[in-house]
Write an enzyme that holds these catalytic residues in place. Structure first.
Site, short mmCIF file in Angstrom:
data_model
loop_
_atom_site.label_atom_id
_atom_site.label_comp_id
_atom_site.label_asym_id
_atom_site.label_seq_id
_atom_site.Cartn_x
_atom_site.Cartn_y
_atom_site.Cartn_z
N PRO A 15 0.85 -1.19 0.00
CA PRO A 15 0.00 0.00 0.00
C PRO A 15 0.89 1.24 0.00
CG PRO A 15 0.05 -1.00 2.19
CD PRO A 15 0.82 -1.91 1.28
N CYS A 98 3.36 3.40 9.19
CA CYS A 98 3.57 4.70 8.55
C CYS A 98 4.13 5.71 9.55
CB CYS A 98 2.25 5.21 7.98
SG CYS A 98 2.43 6.79 7.11
#
Length: 326
Positions: A15, A98
């Site tokens: 992703p 992240c």
């Protein structure tokens, strides 16, 4: 929650925020019929409180495709996961990797590695809300939390919460002092730490991510872990996915022009519904990476795709030199 088949995770595409949108995923699927694809990270708040259901849009050709969620509120994540499952996604993945400032301020992403119990609560709530697999993508550590024991405890908590697949980016994240881009490049890769995790938790399917750019490297990793996740290499050199598909699945490699011919129906359908060509062509610029004429292909698409009325004929024109050389 459905049982997980680890073999379905041998080849996955990471992703990537601002990159792996639905147009990108459709294109990647043409290159690799078997790779598992992932959406950009979607926050649970955007779905549940923001009502941005459009973020779940995808085509049936993308499957198998996973929805990656960001968040830290178990109830909200459960609602968002249920929305994703109803939309038809094959997997719900929780982002615990992240490192961006925006993600930290929302208390999700890599900073959650410091709170494995909370991540466990999130995963359990999500799993109770859906029938599809719930997975986690994490780092090997964060900031000064750099001992293998920290990753070990995190993994034990994920197992206890019912996680069957753990995707591990083999770099730790520095939440202060490094940008997200630097976090993808500066902290050193430590593949051996991920291999050790697989040895010590054989019941857990481990997918390795970070700095993997060649067929040879994928082959070497698959001798040690269950799956490989390709990130930027799949975007900048997308034909790598066709090479990997051939290596791992025996699928005949399509020609690059053939891939674009298959993309034509999609492009024309998207243009008809109002999508601008530039939103699709930005994902195919690297298709001829390393080939003679690649620069001209990129330049023609980059310069022409934003112009009013840009359509398939631009792609056909960019392809013309390769057709003449064939």
């Amino acid at each position: 929650m459905q049982p997980i088949d680890p073999s379905a995770f041998r080849l996955t595409v990471a992703p990537m925020l601002d990159w792996t949108d639905r147009h990108c995923r459709y294109f990647h699927r043409l290159l690799s019929p078997h790779a598992r694809l992932y959406t950009e990270m979607v926050t649970s708040a955007a779905l549940v409180r923001g009502g941005q259901v459009r973020l779940l849009e995808h085509s049936h050709q993308e499957h198998p495709v996973a929805l990656q969620l960001g968040g830290s509120d178990p109830a909200e994540l459960a609602q968002a996961a249920a929305m994703g499952a109803r939309a038809g996604y094959d997997e719900i993945n929780l982002n615990v990797g992240c490192p961006s400032d925006r993600v930290q301020s929302g208390k999700f992403g890599a900073c959650l590695m410091r709170e494995p119990a909370l991540v466990g609560d999130c995963v359990r709530a999500m799993a109770d809300a859906v029938d599809v697999p719930v997975t986690v993508k994490c780092r090997i550590g964060v900031d000064d939390q750099d001992e293998y024991a920290d990753l070990q405890r995190f993994t034990e908590t994920m197992l206890a919460a019912g996680v069957g697949i753990l995707v591990v980016h083999a770099r730790k994240a520095w939440l202060q002092g490094l940008s997200p881009k630097e976090n993808r490049e500066i902290p050193p890769l430590d593949y051996e730490r991920v291999y050790r995790l697989k040895r010590e938790f054989p019941e857990l399917a481990i997918v390795i991510n970070g700095g993997i750019t060649t067929v040879e490297a994928v082959r070497e990793h698959l001798a040690r872990v269950d799956g490989v996740m390709i990130g930027r290499a799949a975007y900048h050199d997308p034909y790598l996915l066709a090479r990997l598909e051939a290596e791992l699945c025996g699928t005949p490699m399509p020609g690059r022009a053939e891939v674009l011919e298959h993309l034509r129906i999609y492009v024309e359908a998207e243009l008809a519904r109002g999508t601008q060509l530039k939103h699709i062509t930005r994902h195919i610029l690297g298709l001829y990476q390393g080939e003679p004429g690649a620069r001209g292909f990129r330049r023609q698409l980059s310069e022409g795709s934003h112009l009013p009325g840009a359509d398939w004929s631009l792609i056909e024109s960019a392809l013309a030199p390769f057709r003449r050389a064939a």
